[in-house]
Design a protein around this motif. Structure first.
Motif, short mmCIF file in Angstrom:
data_model
loop_
_atom_site.label_atom_id
_atom_site.label_comp_id
_atom_site.label_asym_id
_atom_site.label_seq_id
_atom_site.Cartn_x
_atom_site.Cartn_y
_atom_site.Cartn_z
N HIS A 1 0.85 -1.19 0.00
CA HIS A 1 0.00 0.00 0.00
C HIS A 1 0.89 1.24 0.00
O HIS A 1 1.89 1.31 0.72
CB HIS A 1 -0.92 0.02 1.23
N THR B 1 -4.74 6.29 0.27
CA THR B 1 -3.95 5.05 0.25
C THR B 1 -4.40 4.18 -0.92
O THR B 1 -5.59 4.03 -1.17
CB THR B 1 -4.14 4.27 1.57
N TRP B 2 -3.44 3.64 -1.62
CA TRP B 2 -3.78 2.76 -2.75
C TRP B 2 -2.77 1.62 -2.84
O TRP B 2 -1.65 1.71 -2.34
CB TRP B 2 -3.82 3.54 -4.06
N TRP B 3 -3.21 0.53 -3.44
CA TRP B 3 -2.40 -0.67 -3.55
C TRP B 3 -1.59 -0.64 -4.84
O TRP B 3 -2.10 -0.33 -5.92
CB TRP B 3 -3.27 -1.92 -3.54
N CYS B 4 -0.30 -1.00 -4.75
CA CYS B 4 0.57 -1.05 -5.93
C CYS B 4 1.11 -2.47 -6.07
O CYS B 4 1.83 -2.95 -5.19
CB CYS B 4 1.72 -0.05 -5.79
#
Length: 260
Positions: free
Chosen positions: A70, A77-80
């Motif tokens: 994250h 917040t974002w998932w990579c």
């Protein structure tokens, strides 16, 4: 096939790779530094028309580096996805170069992908990804660097089909230099002769020996117009030793080879 990365086969490695891919089997390639492992994987990815995700493994490599994490930005917040997850989601080859350099708790993440389950659990997102038919896991390492602290665990190793690479025969290495650099056969033959002499010094005066990669560098510099002695010193000698006495002895081999 004309734009494939140049690769000259030495045996049945191309057929073995293709069969492993079609049977959805993971592959382990072992061999000394600079003998063509990475070029072979690049060649096969292009040959099969697959994206290639390469990870250079190291002591600080974590499972998150492979799977993803994250991230925080102004938007929240974002998932990579990491390279392993991208390869599993979209298909392709995920290649872990020098896998024994990674921490053992990191390589455990490969286990469910490298057996009949072919899944990638992502704890942080709650997902369990199933690898598509066009996904392949490939790892490599140099057995010469293995020790008790940096070996491949049997529980990992026995999940892979394995192949062994070594330095090419003199004839094949000459052909590789000509194919890679466009140099003439005489120059290629002399450089391969230097490599043979250097390789005889392994474990006595040299910890590592001249790889095919370094020979390509030397030939490329000479083809570009650099003096032969300067090219061999930069690409071969200084890359192999920090000891001045050893460097002088290696340069004597170079100069004798080229009649200087």
């Amino acid at each position: 096939m004309t734009d494939l990365p140049f690769y000259e086969a030495s045996g049945n490695e191309i057929a073995l790779f293709e069969h492993a891919y079609r049977q959805r089997l993971p592959l382990l390639i072992k061999g000394p530094t600079g003998c063509g492992k990475t070029r072979f994987v690049s060649h096969m990815a292009a040959r099969l028309g697959l994206p290639l995700y390469t990870v250079a493994c190291h002591d600080d490599l974590t499972a998150a580096d492979l799977v993803g994490r994250h991230l925080i930005s102004d938007q929240g917040t974002w998932w990579c996805d990491g390279p392993l997850t991208r390869a599993v989601r979209g298909g392709g080859i995920c290649y872990l170069d020098e896998v024994v350099e990674a921490r053992k708790d990191t390589t455990v993440v490969l286990h469910p992908l490298a057996d009949d389950r072919r899944i990638l659990p992502i704890d942080r997102t709650g997902e369990t990804l199933e690898a598509p038919d066009n996904f392949m896991l490939v790892v490599s390492y140099n057995p010469g660097y293995q020790n008790l602290m940096k070996g491949l665990k049997p529980s990992t190793r026995q999940r892979f089909v394995s192949m062994r690479f070594d330095f090419p025969t003199a004839e094949r290495e000459i052909s590789i230099l000509i194919g890679e650099t466009g140099c003439d056969a005489d120059l290629a033959k002399r450089l391969v002769g230097i490599a043979k002499a250097f390789r005889a010094l392994k474990d006595r005066d040299l910890e590592e020996v001249a790889s095919t990669r370094l020979l390509v560098y030397a030939a490329s510099l000479i083809q570009a117009g650099l003096d032969v002695s300067a090219a061999c010193r930069a690409a071969l000698v200084e890359s192999l030793t920090d000891e001045e006495e050893t460097a002088v002895a290696l340069m004597e081999i170079v100069n004798a080879t080229f009649g200087r």
